[in-house]
Design a protein around this motif. Structure first.
Motif, PDB file in Angstrom:
ATOM      1  N   GLY A 124       1.928  -6.103 -16.933  1.00  0.00           N
ATOM      2  CA  GLY A 124       1.826  -4.641 -16.821  1.00  0.00           C
ATOM      3  C   GLY A 124       1.774  -4.161 -15.387  1.00  0.00           C
ATOM      4  O   GLY A 124       1.405  -3.024 -15.096  1.00  0.00           O
ATOM      5  N   GLY A 125       2.147  -5.038 -14.450  1.00  0.00           N
ATOM      6  CA  GLY A 125       2.135  -4.632 -13.030  1.00  0.00           C
ATOM      7  C   GLY A 125       0.772  -4.880 -12.400  1.00  0.00           C
ATOM      8  O   GLY A 125      -0.211  -5.186 -13.079  1.00  0.00           O
ATOM      9  N   ILE A 126       0.746  -4.755 -11.070  1.00  0.00           N
ATOM     10  CA  ILE A 126      -0.468  -5.044 -10.298  1.00  0.00           C
ATOM     11  C   ILE A 126      -1.285  -3.761 -10.130  1.00  0.00           C
ATOM     12  O   ILE A 126      -0.763  -2.737  -9.675  1.00  0.00           O
ATOM     13  CB  ILE A 126      -0.083  -5.630  -8.922  1.00  0.00           C
ATOM     14  CG1 ILE A 126       0.628  -6.983  -9.108  1.00  0.00           C
ATOM     15  CG2 ILE A 126      -1.302  -5.785  -8.020  1.00  0.00           C
ATOM     16  CD1 ILE A 126       1.313  -7.499  -7.863  1.00  0.00           C
ATOM     17  N   ASP A 127      -2.553  -3.825 -10.505  1.00  0.00           N
ATOM     18  CA  ASP A 127      -3.419  -2.637 -10.348  1.00  0.00           C
ATOM     19  C   ASP A 127      -3.845  -2.458  -8.884  1.00  0.00           C
ATOM     20  O   ASP A 127      -3.820  -1.354  -8.351  1.00  0.00           O
ATOM     21  CB  ASP A 127      -4.686  -2.808 -11.217  1.00  0.00           C
ATOM     22  CG  ASP A 127      -4.358  -2.758 -12.704  1.00  0.00           C
ATOM     23  OD1 ASP A 127      -3.722  -1.776 -13.116  1.00  0.00           O
ATOM     24  OD2 ASP A 127      -4.675  -3.720 -13.421  1.00  0.00           O
ATOM     25  N   SER A 190       2.855  -2.064  -6.730  1.00  0.00           N
ATOM     26  CA  SER A 190       1.422  -2.089  -7.084  1.00  0.00           C
ATOM     27  C   SER A 190       0.879  -0.670  -7.122  1.00  0.00           C
ATOM     28  O   SER A 190       1.303   0.182  -6.331  1.00  0.00           O
ATOM     29  CB  SER A 190       0.638  -2.891  -6.022  1.00  0.00           C
ATOM     30  OG  SER A 190       1.203  -4.175  -5.888  1.00  0.00           O
ATOM     31  N   LYS A 191      -0.076  -0.451  -8.016  1.00  0.00           N
ATOM     32  CA  LYS A 191      -0.625   0.911  -8.138  1.00  0.00           C
ATOM     33  C   LYS A 191      -1.434   1.287  -6.896  1.00  0.00           C
ATOM     34  O   LYS A 191      -1.351   2.396  -6.375  1.00  0.00           O
ATOM     35  CB  LYS A 191      -1.474   1.035  -9.410  1.00  0.00           C
ATOM     36  CG  LYS A 191      -0.650   0.813 -10.692  1.00  0.00           C
ATOM     37  CD  LYS A 191      -1.518   0.841 -11.947  1.00  0.00           C
ATOM     38  CE  LYS A 191      -0.706   0.462 -13.183  1.00  0.00           C
ATOM     39  NZ  LYS A 191      -0.278  -0.964 -13.181  1.00  0.00           N
ATOM     40  N   LYS A 192      -2.245   0.319  -6.421  1.00  0.00           N
ATOM     41  CA  LYS A 192      -3.048   0.560  -5.209  1.00  0.00           C
ATOM     42  C   LYS A 192      -2.850  -0.633  -4.263  1.00  0.00           C
ATOM     43  O   LYS A 192      -2.638  -1.768  -4.737  1.00  0.00           O
ATOM     44  CB  LYS A 192      -4.545   0.626  -5.554  1.00  0.00           C
ATOM     45  CG  LYS A 192      -4.960   1.743  -6.454  1.00  0.00           C
ATOM     46  CD  LYS A 192      -6.444   1.618  -6.784  1.00  0.00           C
ATOM     47  CE  LYS A 192      -6.771   2.377  -8.065  1.00  0.00           C
ATOM     48  NZ  LYS A 192      -8.083   1.999  -8.598  1.00  0.00           N
ATOM     49  N   ILE A 193      -2.969  -0.370  -2.968  1.00  0.00           N
ATOM     50  CA  ILE A 193      -2.847  -1.440  -1.972  1.00  0.00           C
ATOM     51  C   ILE A 193      -3.995  -1.323  -0.977  1.00  0.00           C
ATOM     52  O   ILE A 193      -4.319  -0.207  -0.528  1.00  0.00           O
ATOM     53  CB  ILE A 193      -1.489  -1.359  -1.245  1.00  0.00           C
ATOM     54  CG1 ILE A 193      -0.327  -1.610  -2.231  1.00  0.00           C
ATOM     55  CG2 ILE A 193      -1.425  -2.364  -0.097  1.00  0.00           C
ATOM     56  CD1 ILE A 193       1.068  -1.452  -1.631  1.00  0.00           C
TER      57      ILE A 193
END
Ligand code: F6P
Length: 240
Positions: A124-127, A190-193
């Motif tokens: 589901g992708g990287i949070d 990514s949603k946040k970095i």
């Protein structure tokens, strides 16, 4: 870009661990993108300390690592698999089958790169993606000149990277010349970095990144185009 200025590496690690713990508490099945190298060691040590003291649960957490050296098996003390076990995985209740580190040994690297992207998609992708930054601006092992559209791929390490990373090896000859790395597009999805920059060696590259100019010559400059980036930097890294 949100810049958090701290005094020392210890403060930087404290801040980064707080952000990661907040993510884990808010979303117990978070997918965490993890990095290796000197910048993140202090953060992992604090996560381990917190787990021992507060029993923060990692049993629903999934992790995907940025990169691995080509030619090093997971049990090689110089591999990033080994680094992650040594500094984090073996000290918390993270399930091994929930950890993903690109394979440094494979008879089909094209398939390994494709499978890694599939894994990230299936999760589901990287949070939240934790990053260090190389002195030449690399993120993961994406060296200057890497396409911003790149996905997981095999790279030739730059002389600067081999030189700088040789500090973790007995001799520079032992440093692998190739690596497998998440691509820049992979990272940017990514949603946040959260990027960590510590020490005077990172001051020149951090100055480049904070200029705001986006260029493939400075891979980390792409972060200026991401909607949710936090840079945690200590005084030395922010010194002009
Ligand atoms: O934190 P360090 O050791 O300066 O490394 C910076 C970056 O270089 C790498 O270790 C790759 O060389 C990345 O994984 C890391 O984020």
């Amino acid at each position: 870009m949100n810049i958090i200025r701290v005094a020392t590496y210890k403060d930087l690690s404290e801040k980064a661990s707080q952000i990661l713990l907040k993510q884990i508490k808010e979303k117990s099945n978070s997918v965490l993108g993890l990095a290796t190298g000197g910048s993140v060691i202090g953060t992992y040590e604090l996560l381990v300390e917190d787990h021992k003291k507060n029993k923060t649960p990692y049993n629903q957490i999934k992790t995907v690592n940025l990169d691995e050296y080509i030619g090093l098996k997971p049990n090689n003390p110089y591999s990033y698999h080994y680094f992650m076990n040594q500094y984090l995985f073996q000290h918390i209740d993270l399930l091994e089958q929930h950890t993903h580190v690109p394979k440094g040994v494979s008879d089909d690297f094209q398939n390994e790169c494709h499978q890694y992207e599939q894994t990230i998609e299936q999760l589901g992708g990287i949070d939240l993606q934790l990053l260090g930054v190389g002195v030449n601006g690399h993120i993961g092992f994406n060296e200057p000149g890497t396409s911003f559209q790149s996905k997981t791929h095999i790279v030739d390490l730059s002389p600067s990277t081999i030189e700088v990373n040789s500090r973790f090896f007995n001799t520079i000859e032992e440093v692998p010349t190739k690596a497998i790395t998440m691509g820049i597009q992979t990272i940017m999805n990514s949603k946040k970095i959260v990027l960590l920059a510590s020490g005077k060696t990172k001051a020149p590259i951090l100055k480049e990144i904070l200029k705001g100019e986006v260029t493939e010559n400075v891979p980390a400059s792409v972060l200026n185009q991401h909607p949710d980036v936090t840079i945690i930097a200590d005084e030395e890294a922010l010194a002009n």
